[in-house]
Each structure stands twice: as structure tokens, then as C-alpha cells.
Write an enzyme that holds these catalytic residues in place. Structure first.
Site, PDB file in Angstrom:
ATOM      1  N   GLY A  13       0.827  -1.200   0.000  1.00  0.00           N
ATOM      2  CA  GLY A  13       0.000   0.000   0.000  1.00  0.00           C
ATOM      3  C   GLY A  13       0.862   1.251   0.000  1.00  0.00           C
ATOM      4  O   GLY A  13       0.620   2.182   0.767  1.00  0.00           O
ATOM      5  N   GLY A  17      -0.604   8.459   0.658  1.00  0.00           N
ATOM      6  CA  GLY A  17      -0.760   8.627   2.095  1.00  0.00           C
ATOM      7  C   GLY A  17       0.441   8.173   2.907  1.00  0.00           C
ATOM      8  O   GLY A  17       1.601   8.463   2.581  1.00  0.00           O
ATOM      9  N   GLY A  19       1.712   5.166   3.327  1.00  0.00           N
ATOM     10  CA  GLY A  19       2.606   4.245   2.624  1.00  0.00           C
ATOM     11  C   GLY A  19       3.606   4.971   1.746  1.00  0.00           C
ATOM     12  O   GLY A  19       4.805   4.655   1.759  1.00  0.00           O
ATOM     13  N   TYR A 150     -13.872  -1.846  11.327  1.00  0.00           N
ATOM     14  CA  TYR A 150     -12.498  -1.372  11.124  1.00  0.00           C
ATOM     15  C   TYR A 150     -11.718  -1.448  12.428  1.00  0.00           C
ATOM     16  O   TYR A 150     -10.580  -1.935  12.465  1.00  0.00           O
ATOM     17  CB  TYR A 150     -12.517   0.056  10.600  1.00  0.00           C
ATOM     18  CG  TYR A 150     -11.152   0.675  10.441  1.00  0.00           C
ATOM     19  CD1 TYR A 150     -10.373   0.389   9.325  1.00  0.00           C
ATOM     20  CD2 TYR A 150     -10.638   1.544  11.396  1.00  0.00           C
ATOM     21  CE1 TYR A 150      -9.114   0.955   9.172  1.00  0.00           C
ATOM     22  CE2 TYR A 150      -9.383   2.108  11.253  1.00  0.00           C
ATOM     23  CZ  TYR A 150      -8.632   1.811  10.134  1.00  0.00           C
ATOM     24  OH  TYR A 150      -7.377   2.377   9.998  1.00  0.00           O
TER      25      TYR A 150
END
Length: 249
Positions: A13, A17, A19, A150
Site C-alpha cells: 500500500g 498517504g 505508505g 475497522y
């Protein structure tokens, strides 16, 4: 001497952002970074920015066959892995009465399954003394309305860090997790149902942080670098909260 000079790292990922900020930080510190992402266009942008310092592999961590491609690329480099940053994942709001099987399964397949099998498939490639960092969230110790699936997935990730640290300690491999609070990323803005609602969402989240602001991806990247480098050589099984005090004060 750069903290990761001549090291090889994997960032899942890694195209936006947190990552992407970690990829940038690792490259600055001398690492070659294998970067995964689901979108070819974003991966090509990463390649354009970092050139030979990165190897890009398109794939979704919730798909075993895609992970096989990732670790085939790692194997082809022949240098093993010194750092694994298992970061790919995400989530969406859903109140209890609105949770569907699809919402539940997609969240757990990505955040939990993707983390499990990324680390499992990394095991044969990990060099002695390697570091594994998992992306959790400060919500793993909090309650949050309409974000329960989540939160539960990130609590599982936190638990994995402890158990895997115990399993891998004899190989000299450290496993830790980083727990961001609200961070100014496209993914956070994307939680808003409509673009015009994003400003209100971000403002509300910032107001709930003792430091009265959102964090930046670069602040998380610095924390991940610490957990990935020899500077944290006596740290394993831990979770580092980078959330402006939201989980602590």
C-alpha cells in the site's frame, strides 16, 4: 550513515498517504524499496519519482496470487528483506444495523488477512535481525460509533504484533505496530460520503485530538523508520501511538 543503507524493504500500500511517505523516507535513508499497490497508474508515479531505488509490483494484499507475485519479485532481487511494512488496508463507516457481510469480509480480508499472509509469505525472505512493522490504528483501544468493523480489524493487527514478536524473537526478528490517529491523507478524506462533507469530517476529527490538529503522513513515516531501524533494537511486541495524544490524554 543512513539508517537503512544497503537494506531492502517491502512497503505494501505504498502509492499514497502513509505508505508513500514511508517509501520516501526509506529511500532517503538508503533502502531499496519493493512497493505494492493496486493501481498501475499510481505505481508508475512512484517509479517515476524514485527510479531505480524502488521495485514496483501491482497487487492486492487480500489476493494470495497477488502476494505470490510480490514475493517472486522479492526473490528475484536475491537480497532478502530487512524491513517489512505491512501497511495496505482501509475501512468504511457502517453503523451496527448497516453492517453487511460484504463490508465485514472485505475489511477483514484486507486489513487482517492481507497482514497475516504478507508476513507469512515474507518469512522465507527475512534476513537475520529484520524488522516487521504493522499498521494498526489508535482506534484499536477506543470505541468509535459506526466504525466497529475497522476498529476490530485493527485490534487483531495489534494482537498479531505481540504474538509474532514472541514467535520470531529467536530469529532476531522484531515485530511492532504503529498506531496512527487521524492523519491528513486521501484515505481519511475519502471516508466522507460527499466531497463537501470532508472538511467538516476532518475538522471534527482534529478537534478531538489534544494537539488540536491532524497528523501528517511524514510524522507517521518517522515513527515507522524508528521501528524499522537499529535505533529501536530493544523494542519488540510494542505499539507506538502517533496520534497527538488522542488515545492517551
Amino acid at each position: 550513515m543512513a539508517d537503512l543503507a544497503s537494506k531492502t524493504a517491502l512497503v505494501t500500500g505504498g502509492t499514497s498517504g502513509i505508505g508513500l511517505a514511508v517509501v520516501r523516507r526509506f529511500v532517503e535513508e538508503g533502502a531499496h524499496v519493493v512497493v505494492t499497490g493496486r493501481t498501475a497508474e499510481k505505481l508508475q508515479a512512484v517509479k517515476s519519482e524514485f527510479g531505480d531505488a524502488v521495485t514496483i509490483v501491482q497487487g492486492d494484499v487480500s489476493r494470495i496470487e497477488d502476494l505470490d507475485d510480490v514475493f517472486a519479485a522479492v526473490g528475484e532481487r536475491g537480497s532478502g528483506l530487512d524491513v517489512v511494512f505491512a501497511n495496505a488496508g482501509g475501512g468504511e463507516f457502517a453503523a451496527l444495523e448497516d453492517i453487511t457481510w460484504e463490508h465485514f469480509s472485505s475489511t477483514f480480508e484486507s486489513n487482517v488477512g492481507g497482514t497475516v499472509f504478507t508476513v507469512q509469505k515474507a518469512l522465507p525472505h527475512l534476513n537475520q535481525g529484520a524488522a516487521i512493522v504493522l499498521t494498526s490504528s489508535n482506534i484499536d483501544v477506543k470505541g468509535s460509533a459506526a466504525f466497529s468493523v475497522y476498529a476490530a480489524s485493527k485490534a487483531a493487527v495489534r494482537s498479531f504484533a505481540r504474538s509474532w514478536a514472541a514467535e520470531l524473537v529467536d530469529r532476531g526478528i522484531r515485530v511492532n505496530s504503529v498506531a496512527p490517529g487521524p492523519i491528513a491523507t486521501p484515505g481519511l478524506s475519502g471516508l466522507a460520503a460527499e466531497p463537501e462533507q470532508a472538511e467538516a469530517l476532518l475538522g471534527g476529527l482534529a478537534a478531538g485530538v489534544p494537539m488540536r490538529r491532524l497528523g501528517s503522513p511524514e510524522e507517521i513515516a518517522d515513527a515507522v523508520l524508528y521501528l524499522s531501524s537499529p535505533r529501536s533494537s530493544y523494542v519488540t511486541g510494542a505499539e507506538l501511538y502517533v496520534d497527538g495524544g488522542a488515545s492517551q490524554i
